[in-house]
Design a protein around this motif. Structure first.
Motif, PDB file in Angstrom:
ATOM      1  N   LEU A   8       4.674   7.141   1.197  1.00 47.34           N
ATOM      2  CA  LEU A   8       5.448   5.961   1.595  1.00 47.34           C
ATOM      3  C   LEU A   8       4.976   4.844   1.007  1.00 47.34           C
ATOM      4  O   LEU A   8       3.531   4.684   1.034  1.00 47.34           O
ATOM      5  CB  LEU A   8       5.648   5.747   3.086  1.00 47.34           C
ATOM      6  N   ALA A   9       5.527   3.992   0.180  1.00 42.73           N
ATOM      7  CA  ALA A   9       5.209   2.606  -0.144  1.00 42.73           C
ATOM      8  C   ALA A   9       5.532   1.459   0.732  1.00 42.73           C
ATOM      9  O   ALA A   9       6.625   1.580   1.222  1.00 42.73           O
ATOM     10  CB  ALA A   9       5.897   2.362  -1.334  1.00 42.73           C
ATOM     11  N   THR A  10       4.650   0.515   1.296  1.00 42.27           N
ATOM     12  CA  THR A  10       4.961  -0.183   2.218  1.00 42.27           C
ATOM     13  C   THR A  10       4.589  -1.619   1.737  1.00 42.27           C
ATOM     14  O   THR A  10       3.710  -1.918   0.975  1.00 42.27           O
ATOM     15  CB  THR A  10       4.258   0.029   3.503  1.00 42.27           C
ATOM     16  N   SER A  49       5.372  -5.194   6.806  1.00 39.49           N
ATOM     17  CA  SER A  49       5.853  -4.240   7.601  1.00 39.49           C
ATOM     18  C   SER A  49       6.956  -3.434   7.135  1.00 39.49           C
ATOM     19  O   SER A  49       7.610  -2.699   8.210  1.00 39.49           O
ATOM     20  CB  SER A  49       5.999  -5.184   9.107  1.00 39.49           C
ATOM     21  N   PHE A  50       7.309  -3.451   5.935  1.00 33.56           N
ATOM     22  CA  PHE A  50       8.475  -3.024   5.475  1.00 33.56           C
ATOM     23  C   PHE A  50       8.217  -1.610   4.752  1.00 33.56           C
ATOM     24  O   PHE A  50       7.318  -1.590   3.836  1.00 33.56           O
ATOM     25  CB  PHE A  50       9.190  -3.916   4.560  1.00 33.56           C
ATOM     26  N   THR A  51       9.100  -0.749   4.920  1.00 39.01           N
ATOM     27  CA  THR A  51       8.937   0.552   4.128  1.00 39.01           C
ATOM     28  C   THR A  51      10.012   0.351   2.668  1.00 39.01           C
ATOM     29  O   THR A  51      11.224  -0.104   3.069  1.00 39.01           O
ATOM     30  CB  THR A  51       9.537   1.705   5.246  1.00 39.01           C
ATOM     31  N   VAL A  52       9.522   0.291   1.730  1.00 38.47           N
ATOM     32  CA  VAL A  52      10.014   0.155   0.592  1.00 38.47           C
ATOM     33  C   VAL A  52      10.372   1.070  -0.451  1.00 38.47           C
ATOM     34  O   VAL A  52      11.097   0.905  -1.283  1.00 38.47           O
ATOM     35  CB  VAL A  52       9.420  -1.033  -0.154  1.00 38.47           C
ATOM     36  N   GLY A  53       9.621   2.430  -0.291  1.00 39.71           N
ATOM     37  CA  GLY A  53       9.736   3.481  -1.141  1.00 39.71           C
ATOM     38  C   GLY A  53       9.064   4.663  -0.775  1.00 39.71           C
ATOM     39  O   GLY A  53       8.572   4.765   0.186  1.00 39.71           O
ATOM     40  N   TYR A  54       9.684   5.781  -1.382  1.00 39.01           N
ATOM     41  CA  TYR A  54       8.690   6.995  -1.060  1.00 39.01           C
ATOM     42  C   TYR A  54       8.800   7.839  -2.339  1.00 39.01           C
ATOM     43  O   TYR A  54       9.276   7.833  -3.513  1.00 39.01           O
ATOM     44  CB  TYR A  54       9.556   7.900  -0.141  1.00 39.01           C
ATOM     45  N   GLU A  68       0.877  -1.464  -0.061  1.00 29.56           N
ATOM     46  CA  GLU A  68      -0.061  -0.170   0.143  1.00 29.56           C
ATOM     47  C   GLU A  68       0.950   1.185   0.238  1.00 29.56           C
ATOM     48  O   GLU A  68       2.012   1.143   0.135  1.00 29.56           O
ATOM     49  CB  GLU A  68      -1.003  -0.024   1.147  1.00 29.56           C
ATOM     50  N   VAL A  69       0.293   2.426  -0.075  1.00 30.08           N
ATOM     51  CA  VAL A  69       0.838   3.652  -0.204  1.00 30.08           C
ATOM     52  C   VAL A  69       0.022   4.449   0.824  1.00 30.08           C
ATOM     53  O   VAL A  69      -1.216   4.488   0.715  1.00 30.08           O
ATOM     54  CB  VAL A  69       0.929   4.550  -1.432  1.00 30.08           C
ATOM     55  N   ARG A  70       0.863   5.272   1.690  1.00 32.10           N
ATOM     56  CA  ARG A  70       0.218   6.009   2.933  1.00 32.10           C
ATOM     57  C   ARG A  70       1.030   7.366   2.753  1.00 32.10           C
ATOM     58  O   ARG A  70       2.264   7.332   2.498  1.00 32.10           O
ATOM     59  CB  ARG A  70       0.183   5.375   4.215  1.00 32.10           C
TER      60      ARG A  70
END
Length: 200
Positions: free
Chosen positions: A77-79, A82-87, A19-21
């Protein structure tokens, strides 16, 4: 410099909870971590390993905390799980970013948004994250009444250029050259609609 990691627009089978938040100040350290990794891969040859290694984690984290709190732009943020993977960083385009090479402004300058940065950590590439980030940022820019987007990509970065082309964006003929201290980086400006239909 605005590194952007290419991605497919779809989602691979078996990818869950992607997802993106919107980012919050507590995300600054993770964004700084991803930036250091992405810059090491994209710019070591251009800037030198010492320059990349000298990126101070605390300074970067502070800069990102300020960016997240800046009211004129949005950080997403792309997640995955539980991992943050991009922005992605997006907002209304400043006049100097939207201007033509001769300094003149297009008639729709006030309706133009800027994708200032779009980065996916390399090991999470080709899982739909960049497409979701771009689509979400475009939604946010449209909500501000903007209708066209621009971004800058290194002329030698064919993968990222291809990513934006698949989104329907294309070079508009404007280029700029950045002095890196060890050489120069030539970037091209791409533009396109914010009416994107990408998998989120």
């Amino acid at each position: 410099m605005v590194p952007a990691t290419p991605d497919s627009f779809g989602t691979l089978p078996g990818v869950s909870a992607a997802e993106v938040r919107p980012a919050s100040p507590s995300d600054a350290a993770e964004i700084a971590r991803i930036q250091r990794i992405a810059w090491r891969e994209a710019y070591t040859d251009l800037l030198g390993a010492e320059a990349i290694d000298s990126l101070d984690a605390a300074d970067l984290e502070g800069t990102w905390a300020e960016t997240i709190g800046y009211p004129a732009s949005a950080v997403y943020l792309a997640t995955e799980g539980s991992f943050t993977v991009g922005y992605c960083v997006a907002g209304p385009a400043p006049e100097d970013e939207a201007a033509a090479a001769d300094g003149s402004l297009p008639t729709d300058a006030g309706a133009t948004g800027l994708i200032a940065s779009l980065v996916v950590e390399p090991r999470w590439g080709r899982r739909g994250h960049a497409g979701r980030l771009l689509a979400t940022a475009a939604d946010g820019l449209r909500a501000q009444g903007l209708s066209r987007g621009i971004t800058w990509v290194a002329q030698s970065d064919h993968a990222t250029l291809g990513f934006y082309r698949r989104a329907g964006w294309a070079p508009d003929g404007t280029v700029r050259t950045l002095d890196t201290g060890r050489g120069t980086l030539r970037e091209v400006r791409l533009t396109g609609t914010l009416e994107l239909e990408l998998t989120r």
